[in-house]
Design a protein around this motif. Sequence first.
Motif, short mmCIF file in Angstrom:
data_model
loop_
_atom_site.label_atom_id
_atom_site.label_comp_id
_atom_site.label_asym_id
_atom_site.label_seq_id
_atom_site.Cartn_x
_atom_site.Cartn_y
_atom_site.Cartn_z
N ARG A 14 37.06 -27.99 -6.62
CA ARG A 14 38.20 -27.08 -6.60
C ARG A 14 38.49 -26.71 -5.15
NH1 ARG A 14 38.54 -24.00 -11.68
NH2 ARG A 14 39.06 -22.13 -10.50
N CYS A 15 39.75 -26.79 -4.75
CA CYS A 15 40.12 -26.46 -3.38
C CYS A 15 41.61 -26.12 -3.35
CB CYS A 15 39.83 -27.63 -2.44
SG CYS A 15 40.78 -29.12 -2.81
N PHE A 128 44.52 -26.22 -5.87
CA PHE A 128 45.28 -25.01 -6.16
C PHE A 128 46.33 -24.74 -5.08
CE2 PHE A 128 41.59 -24.62 -8.79
CZ PHE A 128 42.04 -23.96 -9.92
N GLY A 131 45.84 -19.18 -3.23
CA GLY A 131 44.47 -18.80 -2.95
C GLY A 131 44.02 -17.59 -3.75
N ASP A 132 42.72 -17.39 -3.80
CA ASP A 132 42.14 -16.25 -4.51
C ASP A 132 42.69 -14.94 -3.96
OD1 ASP A 132 40.61 -17.93 -6.06
OD2 ASP A 132 38.80 -17.72 -4.83
N GLY A 133 43.16 -14.09 -4.84
CA GLY A 133 43.62 -12.76 -4.43
C GLY A 133 45.06 -12.68 -3.98
N PRO A 152 45.61 -11.16 -0.05
CA PRO A 152 44.68 -10.07 -0.35
C PRO A 152 44.31 -9.32 0.92
CG PRO A 152 43.51 -12.15 -0.32
CD PRO A 152 44.97 -12.48 -0.17
N SER A 180 48.48 -17.99 1.35
CA SER A 180 47.03 -18.17 1.25
C SER A 180 46.38 -18.25 2.63
CB SER A 180 46.70 -19.43 0.45
OG SER A 180 47.28 -19.39 -0.84
#
Length: 422
Positions: A14-15, A128, A131-133, A152, A180
């Motif tokens: 996952r990236c 993805f 990005g996270d957040g 984030p 991101s």
Amino acid sequence: MSSQVRLRLLPGARCLFDEPIQMKVSGLRSRQVVALRARSTDERGVVFTSLATYRADGSGEIDLNRDPSLRGNYVGVEPMGLLWSMRPVTLHKRFQKTNSLNPHVVKFSVHEQEGEGRMLAEAINERFLIGDGVIWCPVKEGNIRGVLFTPPGAGPFPAVLDLYTFGGGLSEKRASLLASRGFVVLTVALYGHDDMPRNIGEIHLDYFEEAIEFLKKQDKVGSKGVGVLSLSKSGDVALSIASYLPDVEATVWINGCCANTALPLYYRKKQILPALMFDVNKIIPTESGASMVKYGVNNPLAEENKATLVPIEQAKGHFLFAAAEDDLNWDSKAYMDEMVERLKHHGKENFESVCYPGAGHYLEPPYGPYCPSSFHGLAGKPVLWGGEPRSHAAAEVHLWKKIQEFFRAHLSCDATQSKAKL
């Protein structure tokens, strides 16, 4: 599938879409020759595939960071070649990934060369776009229709208005990836999205002025002004935004024109630039079924067309011009040279430029499938975009990093300004 052969994706399966991965195969026979394949389906159901042949080392291992492809869609050491060399199984289709909430899923597999190419191993790569957040927020405020992406953390962050292309609807890919990387990004549609008209006959700068004001009011935005990111037709729109509107500190122009094209430009109910038009008789058909439209654009420097030139010498902010030398959509390199000369003539040093030999029109975030041809909305037929796949892929890697560096250098962030909005 062979139980002993293993295909690994490092550092993980996952990236983010714009991140490279390392592919390793182990458990093969010494010097065994195998085929590596990649396959994915875009959001419109078009299948993309790639194929390359590799030879294992004496230990039965293949490392794409080290080992060359012997034949297939590419040759030589190309760690991400299986991704950028993917081709549509249907002619003249462009990879479509506009929704940022769903990952780009790629299936990699290892196959025997002999017989029917029995599969020995496989791995799934989830790439993805967000990005996270990162917060995804649809925008429907006043006239603005788009999506706001917020990183984030407390910030402050620089702000960017993303004008992806002049196609109908909305594309989130570039905006979500940029967010991101630490930018507050608003991507907007001009037509064909939500309750907007399906087609337009003119462009109004007021719409982008409203979008910039909206962006500046966001709590986590710390830049005093905003950046503008463009591509193709939106390139000349971005030039006009930078030239006529305040609060634009940095503008990225990618493979566009130096003049206002196709549609007249208005601001505060007055036409400020007429449209540079096209001559359909200069469009060149090819045997592939796709046409070359590069020479269909009228000359902006001809006396009768000079009124369409965007007065970029008025701009207060900085420019990054990026031109692909093999762009077959239009003569981006010549347009860039004209703008550089224009700014120098006016004693301006607020610009930098970069050329990419062997690259084609659609310079996007890296590691997506290269697009040689696809349907062109304005031409109403498939057209050639130009470029050689390997050179184009390398240009995308370089430009994506340069865009981020440019915005960070010229979008000054003030923490006190961000706090004042809270």
